[in-house]
Design a protein around this motif. Sequence first.
Motif, PDB file in Angstrom:
ATOM      1  N   ALA A   1       6.193  10.838  -6.827  1.00 16.21           N
ATOM      2  CA  ALA A   1       5.003  11.194  -7.594  1.00 16.21           C
ATOM      3  C   ALA A   1       4.298  12.416  -7.007  1.00 16.21           C
ATOM      4  O   ALA A   1       3.640  13.168  -7.733  1.00 16.21           O
ATOM      5  N   ASP A   2       4.428  12.622  -5.675  1.00 19.29           N
ATOM      6  CA  ASP A   2       3.835  13.808  -5.050  1.00 19.29           C
ATOM      7  C   ASP A   2       4.645  15.068  -5.343  1.00 19.29           C
ATOM      8  O   ASP A   2       4.108  16.174  -5.281  1.00 19.29           O
ATOM      9  N   LEU A   3       5.933  14.915  -5.629  1.00 18.50           N
ATOM     10  CA  LEU A   3       6.827  16.066  -5.788  1.00 18.50           C
ATOM     11  C   LEU A   3       7.078  16.448  -7.236  1.00 18.50           C
ATOM     12  O   LEU A   3       7.540  17.555  -7.507  1.00 18.50           O
ATOM     13  N   VAL A   4       6.800  15.543  -8.169  1.00 27.81           N
ATOM     14  CA  VAL A   4       7.164  15.795  -9.559  1.00 27.81           C
ATOM     15  C   VAL A   4       6.246  16.847 -10.172  1.00 27.81           C
ATOM     16  O   VAL A   4       5.074  17.014  -9.768  1.00 27.81           O
ATOM     17  N   HIS A   5       6.774  17.587 -11.154  1.00 31.83           N
ATOM     18  CA  HIS A   5       5.983  18.577 -11.886  1.00 31.83           C
ATOM     19  C   HIS A   5       4.857  17.863 -12.636  1.00 31.83           C
ATOM     20  O   HIS A   5       5.056  16.777 -13.186  1.00 31.83           O
ATOM     21  N   PRO A   6       3.656  18.460 -12.665  1.00 31.89           N
ATOM     22  CA  PRO A   6       2.521  17.779 -13.344  1.00 31.89           C
ATOM     23  C   PRO A   6       2.835  17.376 -14.780  1.00 31.89           C
ATOM     24  O   PRO A   6       2.365  16.339 -15.247  1.00 31.89           O
ATOM     25  N   GLU A   7       3.626  18.177 -15.494  1.00 32.31           N
ATOM     26  CA  GLU A   7       3.937  17.843 -16.888  1.00 32.31           C
ATOM     27  C   GLU A   7       4.907  16.674 -17.003  1.00 32.31           C
ATOM     28  O   GLU A   7       5.053  16.098 -18.076  1.00 32.31           O
ATOM     29  N   ASP A   8       5.579  16.314 -15.892  1.00 33.53           N
ATOM     30  CA  ASP A   8       6.595  15.259 -15.938  1.00 33.53           C
ATOM     31  C   ASP A   8       6.140  13.969 -15.278  1.00 33.53           C
ATOM     32  O   ASP A   8       6.926  13.030 -15.156  1.00 33.53           O
ATOM     33  N   ILE A   9       4.882  13.895 -14.865  1.00 31.37           N
ATOM     34  CA  ILE A   9       4.408  12.685 -14.175  1.00 31.37           C
ATOM     35  C   ILE A   9       4.472  11.479 -15.102  1.00 31.37           C
ATOM     36  O   ILE A   9       4.800  10.360 -14.686  1.00 31.37           O
ATOM     37  N   GLY A  10       4.188  11.692 -16.394  1.00 35.26           N
ATOM     38  CA  GLY A  10       4.271  10.586 -17.347  1.00 35.26           C
ATOM     39  C   GLY A  10       5.690  10.069 -17.487  1.00 35.26           C
ATOM     40  O   GLY A  10       5.916   8.857 -17.581  1.00 35.26           O
ATOM     41  N   THR A  11       6.673  10.976 -17.477  1.00 37.10           N
ATOM     42  CA  THR A  11       8.081  10.568 -17.551  1.00 37.10           C
ATOM     43  C   THR A  11       8.449   9.726 -16.346  1.00 37.10           C
ATOM     44  O   THR A  11       9.141   8.706 -16.468  1.00 37.10           O
ATOM     45  N   LEU A  12       7.988  10.135 -15.171  1.00 32.40           N
ATOM     46  CA  LEU A  12       8.290   9.372 -13.953  1.00 32.40           C
ATOM     47  C   LEU A  12       7.672   7.981 -14.006  1.00 32.40           C
ATOM     48  O   LEU A  12       8.317   6.985 -13.653  1.00 32.40           O
ATOM     49  N   LEU A  13       6.435   7.877 -14.463  1.00 32.94           N
ATOM     50  CA  LEU A  13       5.760   6.583 -14.499  1.00 32.94           C
ATOM     51  C   LEU A  13       6.374   5.655 -15.541  1.00 32.94           C
ATOM     52  O   LEU A  13       6.338   4.428 -15.384  1.00 32.94           O
ATOM     53  N   ARG A  14       6.934   6.225 -16.609  1.00 32.59           N
ATOM     54  CA  ARG A  14       7.553   5.394 -17.644  1.00 32.59           C
ATOM     55  C   ARG A  14       8.946   4.921 -17.267  1.00 32.59           C
ATOM     56  O   ARG A  14       9.505   4.052 -17.922  1.00 32.59           O
TER      57      ARG A  14
ATOM     58  N   ASP B   1       0.810  -1.211   0.000  1.00 31.30           N
ATOM     59  CA  ASP B   1       0.000   0.000   0.000  1.00 31.30           C
ATOM     60  C   ASP B   1       0.845   1.264   0.000  1.00 31.30           C
ATOM     61  O   ASP B   1       0.372   2.323  -0.411  1.00 31.30           O
ATOM     62  N   GLN B   2       2.070   1.170   0.500  1.00 27.47           N
ATOM     63  CA  GLN B   2       2.938   2.345   0.608  1.00 27.47           C
ATOM     64  C   GLN B   2       3.971   2.404  -0.515  1.00 27.47           C
ATOM     65  O   GLN B   2       5.029   3.012  -0.351  1.00 27.47           O
ATOM     66  N   HIS B   3       3.674   1.792  -1.639  1.00 28.98           N
ATOM     67  CA  HIS B   3       4.632   1.733  -2.741  1.00 28.98           C
ATOM     68  C   HIS B   3       5.042   3.148  -3.161  1.00 28.98           C
ATOM     69  O   HIS B   3       4.195   4.014  -3.410  1.00 28.98           O
ATOM     70  N   GLY B   4       6.354   3.371  -3.233  1.00 30.11           N
ATOM     71  CA  GLY B   4       6.877   4.658  -3.664  1.00 30.11           C
ATOM     72  C   GLY B   4       7.112   5.648  -2.542  1.00 30.11           C
ATOM     73  O   GLY B   4       7.753   6.684  -2.766  1.00 30.11           O
TER      74      GLY B   4
END
Length: 558
Positions: free
Chosen positions: A262-275, A233-236
């Motif tokens: 994921a809480d700290l990343v810029h909204p435009e870069d969330i996809g980069t983080l997830l990939r 549940d606490q992944h990440g």
Amino acid sequence: METESEPYVRLATLRQLHQVVGELNTARSLADTLQTVADGVIAGLGYELACVNLVRPDGDLVVAAFAGNAAAEALITGRVGSRSSWERRLSMGEGWDGLRFIPHTEGWVLLEDDVPQWYTEGPDPRFEDEWHPQDRLYAPMYSAGGTQELLGVISVDKPRNGRKPGAWGREALQMYASQSAIAISNARLRANMQRALVRLEREQQALRASEESFRQAFEYAPSGMAIAEMGGDQHGRLLRTNDALCRLLGRPASVMRRYSFADLVHPEDIGTLLRTSAEGGRAELRLGRRDGTYVWVSLRNSVVADTADGPRFLLTHVEDIEDRKRHELQLAHRASHDALTGLPNSAELRARLSARLCPRPHSVGPASAAETLDAAYGQLPAATGESEAHGHAFRADGFDFDALPGGGPYDHHVHTVAPDSEIDDGTKGLAVLFCDLDGFKSINDRFGHHTGDAVLIEVARRLTTGVRDGDTVARLGGDEFVVLADGLGAADAADLAVRLRNAIIPPIRVDGRAVRVGASFGIGWASCGMSVEEVLRSADQRMYIEKRSRSKVHRRAG
């Protein structure tokens, strides 16, 4: 003044530099990193020979990598030069910002010192800026932070163009040396971290000692480090962060444990983080600081097992790349914008105009509702005339149903159409206003280029002020400007040309003197099926028609 081709050269150099800098971080070991540094000089900076001298623990420098000549590599690789000899070399010659250049007229005194060196043959230079076979150019590499510890020296020789590097080449070599120092530091850090991780996995009996070793490497690392949970549940969620990361983001460690990346990343870069893959994944993105600003960082992830069968954690190395990103943006801006006025230059204007055009002309007449429905199901072309001649089907709103090569089922490009030049039927299009200043040459001839430059800067400001947000004002060259304004009808474009001409007419004060120029405008229209040059040529021709239609005195008055 810069030549017209220099922005293209800078863009090409920037792309090569960006590519070789990116390859610095792909090497797996320190030895691979050092060889990649030498190879990058050959591949991206335009030299035929490159040598990487690395500082040993005792302070002396060893030739750790060589590129460009197999015979020279076999001769000097592994040989050592004393620290005193190197310090002497780095204090001689000419200082080019962070570089050190020793001309052949001074280098002869170094022939007998103990620094490993190679000899190149060649004729004496014929020009002042030509490279001499015995010239020496060094790029010292220093560690990041306030200590500025010398990590090594990059030696380069034999520029491919046969000339000493200019300001642009020096800046590129200096930036490459800075990035190489970071890559070497990171390679050493990764090697230390990997050794610590191996000990944690293999030496159960020495767990406490290994834990302390890891803790020190983690806590005192010069760049940010973090450990996050994997799975559950606490992944990440961040479990542990070092002081460097806390300082970078302006948040204490106790607060950092409330977040994930994921809480700290810029909204435009969330996809980069997830990939980004957890198994050795790497990404460049922006993380939020406590003050609400964002900083560019490079994330590198590694998976760590707590014990042989225990839970797994994610170890993340966070490197501050804000300065590099800012420098890249500055270089890109300088390559695409006019140095005098700050406006987009000719290359950038053509790129923006090209993005709005396609080789397919828009349909001549509106399609009926039945034809549009048939075209949507691929039965009949919803167009007539020219669109049928090209074998394409268009919707009534201008969207093209033909599939792009390698793309999806529809081409979402909105076709650009030109309003009727004779009758304003309400059609809106992309207006191209070609502006040529009247009387500017006489100002240059009479008052000098300083006054002429000041006039061009003020005209650029007035043109920019007179258009809407989203419109483009570019300097084509000399006293020629081009305005791109979308969504205008024929009457709107004519009104805009009048407003801009009236904005230019008022006197311009330069060094206490009032000077005045007029302006001639030609209105062209961009339309799919036309090339960029055709669009600009059409506007240019209309400008000359408009200029010839007025008397010389009238032109000067605007």
